[in-house]
Design an enzyme around this catalytic site. Structure first.
Site, short mmCIF file in Angstrom:
data_model
loop_
_atom_site.label_atom_id
_atom_site.label_comp_id
_atom_site.label_asym_id
_atom_site.label_seq_id
_atom_site.Cartn_x
_atom_site.Cartn_y
_atom_site.Cartn_z
N ASP A 58 13.24 13.56 -11.13
CA ASP A 58 13.17 15.21 -11.95
C ASP A 58 14.18 15.12 -12.71
O ASP A 58 14.97 16.02 -11.63
CB ASP A 58 11.92 15.90 -10.95
N ASN A 100 20.56 19.90 -18.23
CA ASN A 100 21.21 18.82 -16.78
C ASN A 100 22.21 17.19 -17.49
O ASN A 100 22.53 17.19 -17.10
CB ASN A 100 20.50 18.46 -16.47
N TYR A 146 5.71 20.30 -26.93
CA TYR A 146 6.32 19.14 -27.58
C TYR A 146 7.14 19.20 -28.80
O TYR A 146 8.29 18.87 -27.71
CB TYR A 146 5.55 17.81 -27.96
#
Ligand code: UDP
Length: 323
Positions: A58, A100, A146
């Site tokens: 993830d 990330n 979204y």
């Protein structure tokens, strides 16, 4: 020169096609996916490919794939049915996940391309949509998980470019279809193809006058790879400007499949954009890119895939939008 590339969302519809294109070009590809909507079957044909590996991860949690030359960030639930079901996960992947992956690009001085979307334009008041249009998005509606995640990602990508000098790219992807579109994710082309092949009624939401512009997957991937090799840091629309009403799209599916299915009208979901069509002048000019496949050709190319999907799950029911 062969390059090592990180593709997040590698088991998804677009991610898996992107991996194929990069491998065909001689690259080594590290795929990452947490499989929340991606399907490992999309990568099954790469089982014996030594230049491909898949990490189940993830991206909302920091990770280090080792030195890479380029990052394609394609991880996110992407169909309205999926992001409605996984709303918080969608916001997280579009914020923590984007940071990330940007940190990986920064650490290794790698290029970075983020998969953004025409949803940044919301229900557009400017038609066709040009990249300089800021959009008309409901920040608290059911689609906001979204739309706002993608808009936040765009801001993050631009910040890493401006403040840290990361070589970034932003593609705004318009409706795309083709083999590996998940048969159960509720998108219009997959729903209609499956309904038509099963002899079930085609479910049109609203009166079918809303428009979309459908791009075949190979055209889209070609545009994205070109963008990744360009010097362009600002958003670029990649999509097919051939605009169809949803009713016309249903009729085209019936014609391609030879199906006698009826058409039924269902309620229109909240904030469903009334029209959508990319202005692709920028992609044409700076990338020399133009889509080649018509909707009819693309549906014909996809027919065997949807026939196989229907055969595999004889009781497949095309999901209705839950928005
Ligand atoms: N749609 C429809 N019937 C379906 C699925 C979708 O009429 O079975 C409509 C939907 O309301 C929208 C358009 O088709 O106006 C495209 O929907 P999709 O979910 O594929 O993508 P969107 O462009 O809305 O993100």
């Amino acid at each position: 020169m062969p390059k090592k590339i990180l593709v997040t969302g590698a088991a998804g519809f677009l991610g898996s096609h992107l991996c194929d294109a990069l491998l065909a070009d001689g690259c080594t590809v590290v795929g990452v996916d947490n499989l929340c909507t991606g399907n490992p079957v999309n990568l099954r044909h790469l089982a014996g490919e030594s230049r491909f590996s898949l990490i189940e991860q993830d991206i909302c949690h920091p990770f280090d794939p080792g030195k890479v030359d380029f990052v394609f960030n394609f991880a996110s639930p992407a169909s309205p049915v999926d992001y409605a079901r996984l709303g918080v996960e969608t916001l997280l992947v579009g914020s923590a996940g984007t940071f990330n992956t940007l940190d990986i690009a920064r650490k290794y001085s790698a290029g970075y391309l983020h998969a953004s979307t025409s949803e940044c334009y919301g229900d557009p008041e400017v038609h066709p949509q040009v990249e300089t249009y800021w959009g008309n998005v409901n920040p608290i509606g059911l689609r906001s998980v979204y739309d706002e995640a993608k808009r936040f990602s765009e801001a993050s990508v631009m910040a890493y470019h401006r403040y840290y000098g990361v070589k970034t790219h932003l593609v705004r992807i318009f409706n795309t279809y083709g083999p590996r579109l998940q048969p159960n994710d509720g998108r219009v082309i997959s729903n209609f193809m499956i309904q038509a092949l099963q002899g079930e009624p085609l479910t049109i939401y609203g009166d079918g006058s809303q428009t979309r512009s459908f791009c075949y997957v190979s055209d889209l991937i070609d545009g994205i790879v070109r963008l990744s090799r360009s010097q362009e840091h600002l958003p670029v629309n990649i999509g097919n400007p051939d605009e169809w009403t949803i009713l016309e799209c249903a009729q085209e599916v019936l014609s391609v499949t030879g199906s006698k299915s009826e058409i039924v009208l269902k309620p229109l979901p909240q904030d469903d954009p009334t029209r959508r069509r990319p202005d692709i002048t920028k992609a044409r000019t700076i990338l020399g890119w133009d889509p080649k496949i018509t909707l009819r050709q693309g549906l014909e190319e996809s027919l065997d895939y949807f026939k196989a999907s229907v055969a595999k799950a004889s009781s497949l029911t095309a999901p209705e939008k839950v928005l």
